[in-house]
Write a protein that holds these residues in place. Structure first.
Motif, PDB file in Angstrom:
ATOM      1  N   ILE A  85       0.948  -1.114   0.010  1.00 25.16           N
ATOM      2  CA  ILE A  85      -0.198   0.069  -0.173  1.00 25.16           C
ATOM      3  C   ILE A  85       0.875   1.348  -0.043  1.00 25.16           C
ATOM      4  O   ILE A  85       1.796   1.275   0.487  1.00 25.16           O
ATOM      5  N   ARG A  86       0.231   2.094  -0.573  1.00 28.15           N
ATOM      6  CA  ARG A  86       1.460   3.448  -0.631  1.00 28.15           C
ATOM      7  C   ARG A  86       0.400   4.631  -0.310  1.00 28.15           C
ATOM      8  O   ARG A  86      -0.709   5.119  -1.034  1.00 28.15           O
ATOM      9  N   THR A  87       0.786   5.417   0.578  1.00 31.00           N
ATOM     10  CA  THR A  87      -0.275   6.496   1.179  1.00 31.00           C
ATOM     11  C   THR A  87       0.782   7.714   1.030  1.00 31.00           C
ATOM     12  O   THR A  87       1.721   7.976   0.889  1.00 31.00           O
ATOM     13  N   PRO A  88      -0.319   8.852   1.028  1.00 29.31           N
ATOM     14  CA  PRO A  88       0.297  10.216   1.050  1.00 29.31           C
ATOM     15  C   PRO A  88       1.498  10.542   1.960  1.00 29.31           C
ATOM     16  O   PRO A  88       1.251   9.886   3.180  1.00 29.31           O
ATOM     17  N   VAL A  89       2.365  11.219   1.670  1.00 25.80           N
ATOM     18  CA  VAL A  89       3.301  11.739   2.750  1.00 25.80           C
ATOM     19  C   VAL A  89       2.833  12.715   3.623  1.00 25.80           C
ATOM     20  O   VAL A  89       3.358  12.672   4.873  1.00 25.80           O
ATOM     21  N   PHE A  90       1.584  13.416   3.597  1.00 29.66           N
ATOM     22  CA  PHE A  90       1.201  14.244   4.569  1.00 29.66           C
ATOM     23  C   PHE A  90      -0.198  13.963   4.551  1.00 29.66           C
ATOM     24  O   PHE A  90      -0.728  13.415   3.677  1.00 29.66           O
ATOM     25  N   GLU A  91      -0.758  14.031   5.828  1.00 22.43           N
ATOM     26  CA  GLU A  91      -2.159  13.690   6.248  1.00 22.43           C
ATOM     27  C   GLU A  91      -2.836  15.037   6.858  1.00 22.43           C
ATOM     28  O   GLU A  91      -1.895  15.782   7.553  1.00 22.43           O
TER      29      GLU A  91
ATOM     30  N   THR B 212       1.210  11.264  23.419  1.00 20.72           N
ATOM     31  CA  THR B 212       2.777  10.805  22.740  1.00 20.72           C
ATOM     32  C   THR B 212       3.368  11.869  22.542  1.00 20.72           C
ATOM     33  O   THR B 212       3.349  13.078  22.338  1.00 20.72           O
ATOM     34  N   ASP B 213       4.935  11.506  22.704  1.00 19.97           N
ATOM     35  CA  ASP B 213       5.891  12.565  22.642  1.00 19.97           C
ATOM     36  C   ASP B 213       5.874  12.775  21.164  1.00 19.97           C
ATOM     37  O   ASP B 213       6.226  13.962  20.534  1.00 19.97           O
ATOM     38  N   ILE B 214       5.223  11.847  20.247  1.00 16.94           N
ATOM     39  CA  ILE B 214       5.443  12.176  18.626  1.00 16.94           C
ATOM     40  C   ILE B 214       4.425  13.218  18.267  1.00 16.94           C
ATOM     41  O   ILE B 214       4.726  14.152  17.642  1.00 16.94           O
ATOM     42  N   VAL B 215       3.296  13.314  19.010  1.00 15.13           N
ATOM     43  CA  VAL B 215       2.107  14.206  18.645  1.00 15.13           C
ATOM     44  C   VAL B 215       2.686  15.510  19.506  1.00 15.13           C
ATOM     45  O   VAL B 215       2.400  16.663  18.808  1.00 15.13           O
ATOM     46  N   GLN B 216       3.169  15.367  20.595  1.00 16.61           N
ATOM     47  CA  GLN B 216       3.458  16.656  21.459  1.00 16.61           C
ATOM     48  C   GLN B 216       4.429  17.574  20.936  1.00 16.61           C
ATOM     49  O   GLN B 216       4.576  18.678  21.238  1.00 16.61           O
ATOM     50  N   LYS B 217       5.620  16.865  20.570  1.00 13.11           N
ATOM     51  CA  LYS B 217       6.839  17.463  20.262  1.00 13.11           C
ATOM     52  C   LYS B 217       7.501  17.203  19.021  1.00 13.11           C
ATOM     53  O   LYS B 217       8.255  18.078  18.651  1.00 13.11           O
ATOM     54  N   GLU B 218       7.284  16.002  18.163  1.00 13.87           N
ATOM     55  CA  GLU B 218       7.987  15.560  17.302  1.00 13.87           C
ATOM     56  C   GLU B 218       7.396  15.890  15.786  1.00 13.87           C
ATOM     57  O   GLU B 218       8.026  15.693  14.770  1.00 13.87           O
ATOM     58  N   MET B 219       5.970  16.420  15.588  1.00 13.54           N
ATOM     59  CA  MET B 219       5.526  16.439  14.251  1.00 13.54           C
ATOM     60  C   MET B 219       5.704  17.547  13.386  1.00 13.54           C
ATOM     61  O   MET B 219       6.135  18.580  14.045  1.00 13.54           O
ATOM     62  N   TYR B 220       6.146  17.356  12.243  1.00 11.77           N
ATOM     63  CA  TYR B 220       6.020  18.809  11.210  1.00 11.77           C
ATOM     64  C   TYR B 220       4.596  18.875  10.912  1.00 11.77           C
ATOM     65  O   TYR B 220       4.323  18.299   9.882  1.00 11.77           O
ATOM     66  N   THR B 221       4.259  20.024  11.355  1.00  7.72           N
ATOM     67  CA  THR B 221       2.760  20.266  11.001  1.00  7.72           C
ATOM     68  C   THR B 221       2.912  21.533  10.512  1.00  7.72           C
ATOM     69  O   THR B 221       3.652  22.595  10.842  1.00  7.72           O
ATOM     70  N   PHE B 222       1.946  21.809   9.530  1.00  9.83           N
ATOM     71  CA  PHE B 222       1.804  23.341   8.797  1.00  9.83           C
ATOM     72  C   PHE B 222       0.301  23.526   8.295  1.00  9.83           C
ATOM     73  O   PHE B 222      -0.404  22.586   8.195  1.00  9.83           O
ATOM     74  N   GLN B 223       0.050  24.803   7.922  1.00  6.19           N
ATOM     75  CA  GLN B 223      -1.194  25.123   7.477  1.00  6.19           C
ATOM     76  C   GLN B 223      -1.149  25.338   5.701  1.00  6.19           C
ATOM     77  O   GLN B 223      -0.102  25.794   5.697  1.00  6.19           O
ATOM     78  N   ASP B 224      -2.042  24.627   5.174  1.00  8.32           N
ATOM     79  CA  ASP B 224      -1.885  24.821   3.621  1.00  8.32           C
ATOM     80  C   ASP B 224      -2.772  26.157   3.217  1.00  8.32           C
ATOM     81  O   ASP B 224      -3.097  26.793   4.346  1.00  8.32           O
TER      82      ASP B 224
ATOM     83  N   LEU C 288       3.357  16.077   8.112  1.00  2.95           N
ATOM     84  CA  LEU C 288       4.021  15.162   7.392  1.00  2.95           C
ATOM     85  C   LEU C 288       3.926  13.782   8.298  1.00  2.95           C
ATOM     86  O   LEU C 288       4.134  13.864   9.509  1.00  2.95           O
ATOM     87  N   ARG C 289       3.697  12.579   7.750  1.00  2.00           N
ATOM     88  CA  ARG C 289       3.500  11.592   8.312  1.00  2.00           C
ATOM     89  C   ARG C 289       4.902  11.127   9.349  1.00  2.00           C
ATOM     90  O   ARG C 289       5.617  11.050   8.855  1.00  2.00           O
TER      91      ARG C 289
END
Length: 426
Positions: free
Chosen positions: A39-45, A58-70, A78-79
């Motif tokens: 399966i191949r999914t989008p790089v951003f969600e 989780t540390d992932i959500v609280q500290k580590e995600m690359y989040t932006f507004q389109d 970015l996943r």
């Protein structure tokens, strides 16, 4: 201006990508044998996917995600891992309605986490992962564990340790949660700021804290195995029984928890015991997540999976001194002299490539001797020599670079001759 790759990313150059391609091919073939489909999914969600699927605590959500507004004002991320995206696709495309269950998927792809770069931990890294959705059979857990161990063993790794735990069902986890809160509450002010928050949100995550790992309360924390109800105990016993029957060694660690909120029942990590591998020994991890599909809007559907970092896999191979059998030489190299011979070389290079032969030629208008040096650097098995004399005779001289033997071959028969010679070497 000297522009370099962003911190925590890397360029994979041609001398290294052969190893990556070899590993991907081996893992793809392994999944084929286990009947997992890609399966191949989008790089951003949408950011909400990871907030709900990975967990707010989780540390992932609280500290580590690359989040932006389109440009439409939507929050995208970015996943940081592959499971949430795979399950989102499972729900969105109603794969739970397929006749063949469970749905067994695998994926490769870049993931993104903002953390301090170090050896084997990048801000952009590549994961291979599998997900089995639609079965609560303990045999599926054992199958996933078997595939994970096979992935490393078939690439030659031997210094491996499979660490296993059960996080139990919802009832077991709730009872354990209450015990953890009671245990850690007297030490709340001694814990790091993150664990003080975790004590309220998800106390199980305290056991996975790197800062407080040496706190005395960690050693005496109540074990989840003590709080497993009868159903969870039986489930864990069946998983272990399947592993025993397959001859897969493992150790049980009651303090093993995964860094994502969606796990229940089986949880595991595979570690490297290789000398010199590094302080962080984990190669991969995974577990069962029976509530994740419902959390993302689908029907009640059990699931299990794991993911591995290909960067850490390559580190483990290096630590054990394993060189992958990657072929980096050419089948054939054209050496030509004269304008007409150069034109003929272009044509017959193309003909050989169409026939499946790996072939190259000189594009620098170099002298005869320099072209042979280029053939040596390319590790060519054969050199095809074309000059004015050969063209007049409608032939080419083919030299075996291992034996030094050479033979004049009709140009009309060159493709068939090369294919026959190369097949004889395989």
């Amino acid at each position: 201006m000297n522009i370099k790759a962003p911190r925590g990313t890397q360029d994979l150059l041609p001398e290294t990508t052969g190893n990556w391609q070899y590993i991907e091919q081996k893992l793809t073939d392994l999944c084929r044998r286990f009947n997992y489909k890609e399966i191949r999914t989008p790089v951003f969600e949408h950011t909400e996917l990871f907030q709900r699927g990975v967990g707010d605590s989780t540390d992932i959500v609280q500290k580590e995600m690359y989040t932006f507004q389109d440009r439409g004002g939507r929050s995208l991320t970015l996943r940081p891992e592959g499971t949430a995206s795979a399950v989102r696709a499972f729900v969105e495309h109603k794969l739970y309605g397929l006749a063949n269950q469970p749905v067994k998927l695998f994926y490769f792809g870049p993931m993104f986490r903002y953390e301090r770069p170090q050896q084997g931990r990048m801000r952009q890294f590549v994961q291979f992962g599998i997900e089995a959705l639609g079965s609560a059979d303990p045999a599926v857990d054992a199958e996933v564990l078997a595939l994970a161990m096979s992935a490393y063993q078939e690439l030659g790794l031997r210094s491996l340790k499979l660490v296993l735990n059960s996080l139990g069902d919802a009832e077991s986890r709730n009872n354990h949660r209450e015990a953890l809160v009671e245990h850690f509450s007297p030490h709340k002010e001694e814990l790091c700021a993150d664990c003080q928050v975790r004590l309220e949100q998800n106390p199980l995550r305290i056991l996975d804290c790197k800062k407080d790992k040496d706190h005395p309360a960690m050693a005496t924390a109540p074990s989840i195995l003590t709080y497993l109800n009868e159903e969870s105990e039986q489930y864990f016993a069946q998983v272990r029984n399947h592993l025993d029957n397959m001859g897969i060694d493992y150790v049980i660690d009651p303090n093993l928890v995964r860094g994502l909120d969606y796990y229940n029942h089986t949880a595991f990590e595979i570690m490297s015991n290789a000398e010199g591998f590094g302080a962080i020994t984990t190669l991969s991890g995974g577990g069962r997540y029976n509530g994740l599909v419902e959390e993302l809007g689908g029907p009640e559907t059990p699931g299990i999976g794991f993911a591995m970092s290909l960067e850490r896999l390559l580190m483990a191979l290096e630590a054990e001194g394993i060189e992958l059998p990657v072929a980096d030489g050419l089948d054939c190299f054209f050496v030509s002299l004269g304008d007409q011979a150069e034109k003929a070389a272009v044509r017959y290079t193309y003909e050989l490539r169409k026939a499946g032969v790996q072939v190259d030629k000189d594009y620098q208008q170099r002298k005869f001797k320099a072209q042979f040096k280029a053939a040596d650097r390319s590790k060519a098995k054969y050199v095809v020599i074309l000059g004015e004399e050969e063209l007049q005779n409608n032939t080419a001289t083919v030299r075996n670079m291992n034996t030094g033997e050479q033979e004049d071959v009709s140009l009309q028969q060159l493709v068939a001759y090369m294919k026959k010679e190369l097949e004889g070497e395989n």
